[in-house]
Design an enzyme around this catalytic site. Structure first.
Site, mmCIF file in Angstrom:
data_model
loop_
_atom_site.group_PDB
_atom_site.id
_atom_site.type_symbol
_atom_site.label_atom_id
_atom_site.label_comp_id
_atom_site.label_asym_id
_atom_site.label_seq_id
_atom_site.Cartn_x
_atom_site.Cartn_y
_atom_site.Cartn_z
ATOM 1 C CG HIS A 1 4.592 -11.786 8.656
ATOM 2 N ND1 HIS A 1 4.589 -11.374 9.959
ATOM 3 C CD2 HIS A 1 3.567 -12.673 8.540
ATOM 4 C CE1 HIS A 1 3.613 -11.991 10.622
ATOM 5 N NE2 HIS A 1 2.978 -12.773 9.777
ATOM 6 N NE ARG B 1 5.560 1.894 0.876
ATOM 7 C CZ ARG B 1 4.397 1.415 1.292
ATOM 8 N NH1 ARG B 1 4.360 0.302 2.029
ATOM 9 N NH2 ARG B 1 3.269 2.017 0.992
ATOM 10 C CD GLU C 1 1.392 1.820 4.610
ATOM 11 O OE1 GLU C 1 2.356 1.055 4.418
ATOM 12 O OE2 GLU C 1 0.406 1.885 3.841
#
Length: 325
Positions: A17, A146, A242
């Site tokens: 989270h 990211r 990812e």
């Protein structure tokens, strides 16, 4: 503008989270102040310290006072990423904040919010009980990754497996990482295992397993390790997306109940292999020949493009600047 993020991470609940909200928080900082509200206590210290190191202001609270502490912050938007909620929580917070949103995995409650984010591959299969005007941002196109995963170089599939990344999330309370290393490194002595040690790992004995073909990484740039790997052994949380962005063939390991649905859906679609028992890892590595890995990589490359956080931040900005609000 001020956006409040309500999330926790720590030694028992993991860092998922915290990690995924920090991705959207980085984008939100381009146009808004961001403040975190986290539960206090030793269990949540890893999450709090991670956020502080990233430069975020963190207000600590306890479960009893969460609503009253949130009401003191006078934010323009509240984003919640927590399982410690119920329908009453959403009703109360909707009265406090002009805009509210929820990052969801489980679809357990009626959600009185302005937007719902569910980045999982199964999200579009769900039927949400929401208000008429609630916006739904569902599926891997909204994966919170990211910036290093924005259009990374395409992974080259080698004929033989020479490098494997092992990554089981920010915490590993069951010491599965150590068990997996010990289970594999002798039988696959010609393979280098690149082992990611998360910020919440408590097993200090892992250093004893660092050998010529076992390398440990602390706070690495993940995309670099992924792109030099021929295969991944990964927990079935956000890391799967990812790895998909990098096109890395993956063997999934379910380390928490909330990971099952995504893992089984990806397995069903042929996107990942799944080792439901650790003893199955050896066989999974052996059956993933060049052709199977190449096919998996092609599927994965189509799944995620890395722009999910940008899409979400633009949608939130639109809601915050809407004259009707």
């Amino acid at each position: 503008m001020r956006v409040i993020i309500r999330a926790d991470g720590g030694s028992n609940i993991g860092m998922g989270h915290i990690m995924r909200t920090s991705v959207i928080a980085q984008k939100l900082q381009e146009f808004s102040e961001v403040i975190y509200v986290c539960k206090k206590g030793n269990e949540f210290e890893n999450g709090i310290q991670y956020l502080k190191k990233q430069g975020y202001e963190v207000r600590e609270t306890d479960r009893v006072n969460i609503i009253s502490d949130l009401s003191l912050l006078k934010g323009n938007c509240l984003i919640t990423d927590s399982y410690d909620i119920d329908e009453k929580y959403f009703a109360l917070t909707k009265d406090i904040f002009p805009i509210t949103g929820y990052i969801d995995d489980l679809n357990q409650y009626k959600l009185n919010v302005d937007f719902v984010i569910n980045q999982n591959i199964y999200a579009q299969d769900l039927i949400y009980d929401v208000c008429t005007n609630t916006q739904l941002f569902l599926g891997p196109q909204y994966a919170l990754l990211r910036d290093e995963f924005l259009n990374p170089p395409k992974n080259r599939i080698n004929k033989n497996i020479k490098n494997i990344i092992i990554t089981l999330g920010g915490c590993d309370t069951q010491n599965l990482t150590g068990e997996i290393i010990e289970n594999l490194y002798r039988d696959f002595s010609d393979i280098v295992f690149h082992v990611v040690v998360g910020p919440g790992f408590r097993n200090t004995e892992l250093r004893k397993l660092e050998l010529e073909n076992v390398k440990l990484y602390y706070n690495p740039k993940m995309v670099e390790i992924m792109l030099k790997s021929d295969l991944a052994i990964s927990a079935c949380g956000s890391t799967l997306y990812e790895l998909a962005a990098c096109g890395i063939p993956t063997i999934g390991v379910i380390v928490a109940e909330n990971q099952k649905r995504a893992a089984l859906k990806m397995k069903e679609l042929g996107i990942i292999e799944l080792a439901e028992e650790h003893s199955a890892l050896k066989q999974a590595i052996k059956v993933l020949d060049y052709n199977k890995r190449k096919k998996m990589s092609q599927y994965l490359n189509k799944l995620v493009d890395g722009f999910g956080a940008k899409r979400i931040s633009e949608e939130i900005y639109s809601l915050l600047t809407n004259g009707d609000k």
